[in-house]
Write a protein that holds these residues in place. Structure first.
Motif, PDB file in Angstrom:
ATOM      1  N   UNK A 113       0.844  -1.201   0.000  1.00 15.99           N
ATOM      2  CA  UNK A 113       0.000   0.000   0.000  1.00 15.99           C
ATOM      3  C   UNK A 113       0.878   1.250   0.000  1.00 15.99           C
ATOM      4  N   UNK A 114       1.984   1.223   0.723  1.00 14.14           N
ATOM      5  CA  UNK A 114       2.892   2.365   0.722  1.00 14.14           C
ATOM      6  C   UNK A 114       3.463   2.647  -0.647  1.00 14.14           C
ATOM      7  N   UNK A 115       3.862   1.596  -1.344  1.00  9.68           N
ATOM      8  CA  UNK A 115       4.405   1.765  -2.688  1.00  9.68           C
ATOM      9  C   UNK A 115       3.353   2.350  -3.631  1.00  9.68           C
ATOM     10  N   UNK A 116       2.159   1.794  -3.605  1.00  3.93           N
ATOM     11  CA  UNK A 116       1.105   2.259  -4.515  1.00  3.93           C
ATOM     12  C   UNK A 116       0.709   3.700  -4.218  1.00  3.93           C
ATOM     13  N   UNK A 117       0.605   4.054  -2.950  1.00  2.82           N
ATOM     14  CA  UNK A 117       0.243   5.428  -2.588  1.00  2.82           C
ATOM     15  C   UNK A 117       1.342   6.395  -3.014  1.00  2.82           C
ATOM     16  N   UNK A 118       2.607   6.015  -2.792  1.00  2.64           N
ATOM     17  CA  UNK A 118       3.730   6.869  -3.205  1.00  2.64           C
ATOM     18  C   UNK A 118       3.819   6.971  -4.728  1.00  2.64           C
ATOM     19  N   UNK A 119       3.756   5.841  -5.380  1.00  2.00           N
ATOM     20  CA  UNK A 119       3.966   5.789  -6.834  1.00  2.00           C
ATOM     21  C   UNK A 119       2.911   6.560  -7.603  1.00  2.00           C
ATOM     22  N   UNK A 120       1.673   6.484  -7.133  1.00  3.90           N
ATOM     23  CA  UNK A 120       0.576   7.117  -7.856  1.00  3.90           C
ATOM     24  C   UNK A 120       0.011   8.335  -7.136  1.00  3.90           C
ATOM     25  N   UNK A 121       0.740   8.857  -6.135  1.00  3.04           N
ATOM     26  CA  UNK A 121       0.351  10.068  -5.400  1.00  3.04           C
ATOM     27  C   UNK A 121      -1.110  10.017  -4.957  1.00  3.04           C
ATOM     28  N   UNK A 122      -1.444   8.963  -4.228  1.00  2.14           N
ATOM     29  CA  UNK A 122      -2.832   8.742  -3.825  1.00  2.14           C
ATOM     30  C   UNK A 122      -3.178   9.324  -2.462  1.00  2.14           C
ATOM     31  N   UNK A 123      -2.240  10.035  -1.838  1.00  7.94           N
ATOM     32  CA  UNK A 123      -2.475  10.530  -0.492  1.00  7.94           C
ATOM     33  C   UNK A 123      -3.638  11.501  -0.406  1.00  7.94           C
ATOM     34  N   UNK A 124      -3.953  12.216  -1.451  1.00  6.62           N
ATOM     35  CA  UNK A 124      -5.047  13.180  -1.428  1.00  6.62           C
ATOM     36  C   UNK A 124      -6.251  12.687  -2.232  1.00  6.62           C
ATOM     37  N   UNK A 125      -6.216  11.457  -2.663  1.00  4.94           N
ATOM     38  CA  UNK A 125      -7.294  10.877  -3.458  1.00  4.94           C
ATOM     39  C   UNK A 125      -7.832   9.655  -2.731  1.00  4.94           C
ATOM     40  N   UNK A 126      -8.858   9.835  -1.900  1.00  6.17           N
ATOM     41  CA  UNK A 126      -9.350   8.724  -1.075  1.00  6.17           C
ATOM     42  C   UNK A 126      -9.748   7.476  -1.855  1.00  6.17           C
ATOM     43  N   UNK A 127     -10.340   7.616  -3.023  1.00  3.41           N
ATOM     44  CA  UNK A 127     -10.740   6.417  -3.777  1.00  3.41           C
ATOM     45  C   UNK A 127      -9.521   5.671  -4.301  1.00  3.41           C
ATOM     46  N   UNK A 128      -8.522   6.390  -4.761  1.00  5.32           N
ATOM     47  CA  UNK A 128      -7.287   5.745  -5.202  1.00  5.32           C
ATOM     48  C   UNK A 128      -6.569   5.072  -4.043  1.00  5.32           C
ATOM     49  N   UNK A 129      -6.533   5.770  -2.909  1.00  2.00           N
ATOM     50  CA  UNK A 129      -5.908   5.181  -1.718  1.00  2.00           C
ATOM     51  C   UNK A 129      -6.668   3.933  -1.284  1.00  2.00           C
TER      52      UNK A 129
END
Length: 191
Positions: A113-129
């Motif tokens: 989950x850390x890799x995916x959130x970092x790689x795709x900048x999902x920290x501000x996108x709740x659905x992506x996260x």
């Protein structure tokens, strides 16, 4: 109008990116996981806990390297006898029991989950996260169910009823909660 920013606790204790800051965040993640694990509804053979919430939030907030390290430290603390596992349990014997696969999956799920959130900048996108957290949950269930089946002899629907089905609704809620809390968690760990 000038925006006033307030320092975070992590930023105050270790203001610049450094090994000390990383150690602080890793230790904090492991301690948070130990606290979260104490919320338990005893079921056999696998209890209902908030550990999945901890794995998802810690991995997404700390990133893949620190998330992996925090959950590995959490497992080492429990193996060393600190009462950080569900219901205050501890000890190396937990790694031979029915929940060992779930426990051992935590560092890998946090890293994913850390890799995916970092790689795709999902920290501000709740659905992506939430989608990244779903991937991490699949990792937890894949390893957890594999181990549970191996040590218990359960197969098929019996295995799913023991190690998956009772947790699906709660895990969906945990994914939603973790995705909503992620921006606040990132604000805590970032500069």
């Amino acid at each position: 109008m000038t925006q006033v920013t307030h320092p975070t606790l992590a930023g105050t204790l270790a203001p610049a990116p450094s090994a000390l800051r990383d150690l602080f965040l890793i230790a904090g993640g492991a301690l948070l996981m130990g606290l979260i694990a104490q919320a338990e509804i005893p079921l056999q053979p696998v209890p209902v806990t908030l550990q999945t919430l901890g794995v998802l939030l810690i991995g997404a907030a700390l990133g893949w390297k620190r998330g992996f390290a925090a959950l590995a430290l959490y497992l080492a603390m429990g193996a060393a006898g600190l009462p950080v596992f569900a219901g205050g349990s501890a000890g190396i014997a937990k790694f031979a029991g029915p929940t060992a696969g779930y426990l051992l999956s935590y560092p890998f799920a946090a890293a994913a989950v850390g890799y995916l959130v970092e790689r795709f900048a999902l920290d501000r996108r709740p659905l992506g996260a939430a989608a990244a957290m779903l991937v991490a949950s699949v990792i937890i269930y894949a390893l957890g169910l594999t181990w549970l089946g191996a040590v218990s002899g359960m197969q098929g629907q019996t295995l799913l009823n023991a190690g998956l089905t009772p947790f699906l609704l709660g895990d969906a809620l945990k994914i939603g909660l973790a995705a909503v809390l992620l921006p606040a968690a990132w604000a805590f760990v970032r500069k």
